[in-house]
Design an enzyme around this catalytic site. Sequence first.
Site, short mmCIF file in Angstrom:
data_model
loop_
_atom_site.label_atom_id
_atom_site.label_comp_id
_atom_site.label_asym_id
_atom_site.label_seq_id
_atom_site.Cartn_x
_atom_site.Cartn_y
_atom_site.Cartn_z
N CYS A 9 -6.56 -26.74 14.16
CA CYS A 9 -7.76 -27.51 14.47
C CYS A 9 -7.53 -29.02 14.40
CB CYS A 9 -8.89 -27.11 13.52
SG CYS A 9 -9.46 -25.44 13.82
N CYS A 52 -12.95 -27.51 10.43
CA CYS A 52 -11.74 -26.91 9.86
C CYS A 52 -10.61 -27.93 9.77
CB CYS A 52 -11.30 -25.73 10.74
SG CYS A 52 -9.82 -24.91 10.13
N HIS A 83 -5.34 -20.36 12.31
CA HIS A 83 -6.73 -20.73 12.04
C HIS A 83 -7.49 -19.62 11.30
CE1 HIS A 83 -10.77 -22.23 12.29
NE2 HIS A 83 -11.11 -21.02 12.73
N CYS A 126 -7.34 -26.95 9.34
CA CYS A 126 -6.05 -26.25 9.51
C CYS A 126 -5.20 -26.96 10.56
CB CYS A 126 -6.27 -24.78 9.89
SG CYS A 126 -6.52 -24.48 11.65
N ASP A 159 -8.13 -7.12 1.26
CA ASP A 159 -7.12 -7.26 2.31
C ASP A 159 -7.73 -6.79 3.62
OD1 ASP A 159 -6.57 -4.16 1.85
OD2 ASP A 159 -5.56 -4.79 3.71
N ASP A 215 0.86 -1.17 0.00
CA ASP A 215 0.00 0.00 0.00
C ASP A 215 0.91 1.23 0.00
OD1 ASP A 215 -2.85 1.13 2.02
OD2 ASP A 215 -2.18 1.61 -0.01
C1 AFQ Z 1 -9.62 -1.05 7.22
N1 AFQ Z 1 -10.28 -0.19 6.28
C2 AFQ Z 1 -9.57 0.41 5.30
N2 AFQ Z 1 -8.26 0.16 5.04
C3 AFQ Z 1 -7.93 0.98 4.01
C4 AFQ Z 1 -6.70 1.15 3.36
C5 AFQ Z 1 -5.50 0.29 3.79
C6 AFQ Z 1 -5.63 -1.09 3.18
N3 AFQ Z 1 -4.79 -2.07 3.89
C7 AFQ Z 1 -3.38 -1.88 3.68
C8 AFQ Z 1 -2.58 -2.86 4.50
C9 AFQ Z 1 -2.73 -2.60 6.00
C10 AFQ Z 1 -1.33 -2.31 6.52
C11 AFQ Z 1 -0.39 -2.81 5.48
C12 AFQ Z 1 -1.12 -2.75 4.16
C13 AFQ Z 1 -6.62 2.13 2.33
N4 AFQ Z 1 -5.41 2.34 1.69
C14 AFQ Z 1 -5.32 3.32 0.77
N5 AFQ Z 1 -4.15 3.56 0.14
N6 AFQ Z 1 -6.39 4.11 0.41
C15 AFQ Z 1 -7.61 3.94 0.98
O1 AFQ Z 1 -8.56 4.67 0.64
C16 AFQ Z 1 -7.76 2.91 2.00
C17 AFQ Z 1 -8.99 2.69 2.63
C18 AFQ Z 1 -9.07 1.72 3.65
N7 AFQ Z 1 -10.09 1.35 4.47
#
Ligand code: AFQ
Length: 373
Positions: free
Chosen positions: A310, A305, A336, A307, A267, A93
């Site tokens: 489990c 499960c 898990h 895994c 994710d 990200d």
């Molecule tokens: C939990 N909700 C949420 N997460 C968002 C995330 C993070 C996604 N997860 C990245 C991982 C977590 C840490 C390492 C990589 C978002 N990231 C970006 N760049 N833009 C969003 O609008 C954006 C929006 C999000 N909404």
Amino acid sequence: MAVKYELIKTCAQTGARLGRLHTPHGVIDTPTFMPVGTQASVKGMSPEELKTLGAQIILSNTYHLFLRPGHELVKEAGGLHRFMNWDRPILTDSGGFQVFSLSEMRKITEEGVQFRSHINGDKLSLTPESATQVQNALGADIIMAFDECPPYPAEYEYVKQSTERTSRWAERCLKAHSRSHDQALFGIVQGGMHADLRKQSALDLTSLDFPGYAMGGLSVGEPKHFMYEMLEETIPYLPGNKPRYLMGVGSPDALIEGSIRGVDMFDCVLPTRIARNGTLMTSQGRMVVRNAKYTNDFGPMDPECSCYACRNYSRAYIRHLIKADEMFGLRLTTIHNLHFLVNLMVQVREAIREDRLGTFREEFFEKYGMADN
Ligand SMILES: CNc1nc2c(CCNCC3CCCC3)c3nc(N)[nH]c(=O)c3cc2[nH]1
């Protein structure tokens, strides 16, 4: 094209699609759930354990690695794959979201974001150019454009200005992206909870022809039906031959609902985070294994499960480990929960293949007890 999406089929019952995402480090079957390894480690998991539970791609993060150990060190180590001994695909990200969720004293301008490190208070900044260069140095197969995730709720005018700036930033990322690394840069659609802004953002970004598109600005505390509505307002403006990534989403119901609406990648830190306080996702719904009622329960966490946890350990044993603050307990709950979500996506893909994802949704929600998830 370093990263290529292959559409295999669309579910006859829903808008879901079965696909394969080809990358320099291997193929990802979609729809897919991607475990999160924020600081170049999926907490408590070895690469071998991640492969055993079926993880095909993991996430890491520019913000955290930029602060510590620094992207130059990771580059000197041969890149993120070598550094963490993970030879399958990685997605990073871009750091914008984490600046706002982790650091204090941040200031956002057209140039980028200034902030203080949440580790040592250093004054730092990230721009579309520097966030792209950091990701080029880390060497992930898929990297994300530098964006702003507007807070929720937010004034329409603020979301409009922020979304337009994110589109300008996306163009700057494309210009800064060095293609020497064979990495794919994905654009991130914003627009808050406003259908007109979502459409405009999608049109702006698709005009720049990215190899894949994420939907950001969601899973930020809004009611779930807002998120689903925004998917329905955005996905029709995204190309069918490119992957769609819904950022930060990972409860079981949201993975199914998102897949039904045509999302290919998800994710979420949820499975690993709740595992660390002894909460498990099971076929019968959520279970808090540290609860006293499991003291003498010598059965598996989830009878359905397969895994490692489990198959080999009881609820009583895992409850004991967590109460005794033994590291192995959290490793077992993490194994898990990750296996549960990775396996859920195996079942989702099977259901799409057999044109019955709508039916699978009903059956799963019935069993899982869609109370809180
Ligand atoms: C939990 N909700 C949420 N997460 C968002 C995330 C993070 C996604 N997860 C990245 C991982 C977590 C840490 C390492 C990589 C978002 N990231 C970006 N760049 N833009 C969003 O609008 C954006 C929006 C999000 N909404």
